[in-house]
Scaffold this active site. Sequence first.
Site, PDB file in Angstrom:
ATOM      1  N   ASP A 137       0.905  -1.305   0.029  1.00  0.00           N
ATOM      2  CA  ASP A 137       0.225  -0.052  -0.201  1.00  0.00           C
ATOM      3  C   ASP A 137       1.020   1.118  -0.043  1.00  0.00           C
ATOM      4  O   ASP A 137       1.762   1.325   0.844  1.00  0.00           O
ATOM      5  CB  ASP A 137      -0.797   0.049   1.100  1.00  0.00           C
ATOM      6  CG  ASP A 137      -1.942   0.891   1.018  1.00  0.00           C
ATOM      7  OD1 ASP A 137      -2.917   0.830   1.948  1.00  0.00           O
ATOM      8  OD2 ASP A 137      -2.029   1.718   0.288  1.00  0.00           O
ATOM      9  N   ASN A 196      -2.279  12.910  -6.070  1.00  0.00           N
ATOM     10  CA  ASN A 196      -3.499  13.018  -6.966  1.00  0.00           C
ATOM     11  C   ASN A 196      -3.955  14.285  -6.555  1.00  0.00           C
ATOM     12  O   ASN A 196      -4.511  15.025  -7.389  1.00  0.00           O
ATOM     13  CB  ASN A 196      -4.407  11.936  -6.359  1.00  0.00           C
ATOM     14  CG  ASN A 196      -4.676  10.890  -7.119  1.00  0.00           C
ATOM     15  OD1 ASN A 196      -3.993  11.050  -8.459  1.00  0.00           O
ATOM     16  ND2 ASN A 196      -5.097   9.554  -7.121  1.00  0.00           N
ATOM     17  N   ASP A 239      -4.211   2.438  -5.151  1.00  0.00           N
ATOM     18  CA  ASP A 239      -2.617   2.616  -4.841  1.00  0.00           C
ATOM     19  C   ASP A 239      -2.463   1.186  -4.059  1.00  0.00           C
ATOM     20  O   ASP A 239      -1.288   1.302  -3.439  1.00  0.00           O
ATOM     21  CB  ASP A 239      -2.276   3.902  -4.050  1.00  0.00           C
ATOM     22  CG  ASP A 239      -3.011   3.865  -2.679  1.00  0.00           C
ATOM     23  OD1 ASP A 239      -2.535   4.618  -1.948  1.00  0.00           O
ATOM     24  OD2 ASP A 239      -4.012   3.223  -2.582  1.00  0.00           O
TER      25      ASP A 239
END
Length: 653
Positions: free
Chosen positions: A512, A520, A555
């Site tokens: 992760d 973003n 992600d």
Amino acid sequence: MAWLSWKGPRAGKRAVPVLMAAGLVALTASILLPALELGSDALKVCLQISVAVTAVTLFVSALFIRKIIDDRRQIAESEQRFRRAMEDSAIGVAIVGLDGRIVQANRAFADMLGYTRAEIEALTFFQITHPDDLQIGRETMMSLKEGKINSFHFEKRYLRKDGTPVWAQLAGSVIREEETGRPLYLVSQIEDIDARKQAEARIAEAETRWNFALTSAGQGVWSLDMRKGGTTYSETWVRMLGYADGELDGDPDRWLTMIHPDDREFVAEADRAHLAGETPFFEAEFRMRHKDGRWVWILDRGKAIERDGEGRLIRAIGSLTDITQRKEAEERLKVSAAMLADEKERLRVTLQSIGDAVICTDAANRITFMNPVAEKLTGVAAGEALGKVLGHVYWPVDEESGQRIGLTRPSAGDSHDSDQNTRAVLIRRDETRCSIRQVVSPIMNDRNDFCGLVIVFQDFTDARALQRQLAYAAAHDALTGLANRSSFIRTMEELVDQCRLDGGEHQFMFVDLDHFKVVNDTGGHAAGDALLKRVADAIRDVLGPEDIVARLGGDEFAVVLRSGAPARAATAARLIIDAIRNLNFSWDGRAHSIGASIGLAPIRAGCGEVDEIIARADTACYAAKAAGRGCVSAAPDEVSKVGATPLPLAAAS
């Protein structure tokens, strides 16, 4: 009450002040009457009238209240029925505002275009309509606003979320305000007809090839369509009989009047039998009068291809061949019945298969016929191929094994069914290859003797390449090229089953990214997508070719180390963390730094199902994040092998 039901809600609204006025009058009368100096009888009558008016007012009020309750219940039931009908509909349903915005859509419509309901309800119909079909939607909307139409029915193309077009059939109507007639919104039913449209296109293409092949071979074609009012004939057909193109079109029974009187009865009976469904197809040999008065022998074949619900003919199609020379030869030479049967069977099979590439052989496997399409696909001219052994021109191999596909005569006692192969590859003499789909049919005479083969094949290269592309897309993430979640889960299930049967151990990593949301938020999704590609490459670069890498979504990534040593898993996890931390990613001149937290879990016998393994690794990953991010944490059953506490990134470096 009946009057309220008849007049509807607006009558109810008008009744309210009337009832209130009547009640007020009754109340006023009851107060004022005692003050008036009236006789006892008059006062008694007035009081009785006042009481009666009050009672009637209360009774009517009660009826009116009951009517309101019933109306509201009926409206609620109607709304519930509409909501259930919309939600449970197998086809798309959408409520659209006059500005084109999708007010409400059901799941079927959202699924058809690959959106969620929330996503599609944030769009307009113009945004999801194919650019070439926008005009029809605008014209329909304008006609509805102007009151020219109240309903619509047409076909158009939408754009799926992935940009691919899909054909749909729309039917709907406008909902107007009851009192003014002003349009409020549209209710549309949208049916996915993409498969039908594609099938129609394929049929049209096949018919074009078939007609071209028949015309090239001198075959006349006729087509009967009762919807269009009659029969049409190809130019080759009418030229056989000396007429101009279109001169015989129209009357579906005219061809019967042109048949020789001695042949007319049995031809009409054969035609009747097929139209009645007693025979699978129509076939007859007969004489027809040429325009100059002479008789021409004709071979007519046809088949009904569409009937209505009661079995009546709608469409039929067939071909005509001038067999005059053959008939004259039969009369002169009186060739044997066996040879005639062989030629008729060869002609029948060839004509049935001539729409694609066709090669015919004799019993000795020598080529006797090639059509132009076969010349093009094999790269060998018919003049050069005739008389040669089949292998000189046609060499098919299996696409996967590379072994030659044998084309031999059937053995005694074998069935004579056609042999189909959709995995063949044609190797030409110049060593180029072409993926094909082939059908091989034996030719048998009336004595059941083998007379040769008919090989029908078509270029299948594009279709097969598309199949491979679709298979790849179904198993890989479109952004990173890694395995996608569904294909990775299938691989994990296979590994778990293998461990249960054969033992062995693999290591699963749940990766992760840390601080990815900042990228973003500041750089936009384009920056996030570019960074995810870099992360995918970084993970692949530090692992071996036998290891499996996948993007689970967002992600989140997953890794399976095929060599199952836990120590190697910890080392590989640290390498991944270092590689991601050192990406040096910049977007629009701004540097971004991210990290990764990794959870480890073993894959071995007794480890449970795939979702349990992933859940344990996910929990370990959260422990790594809680420990400060940028480190590795193992599931509890692996603590002794990796370390009882998460390994910090500083130690990993």
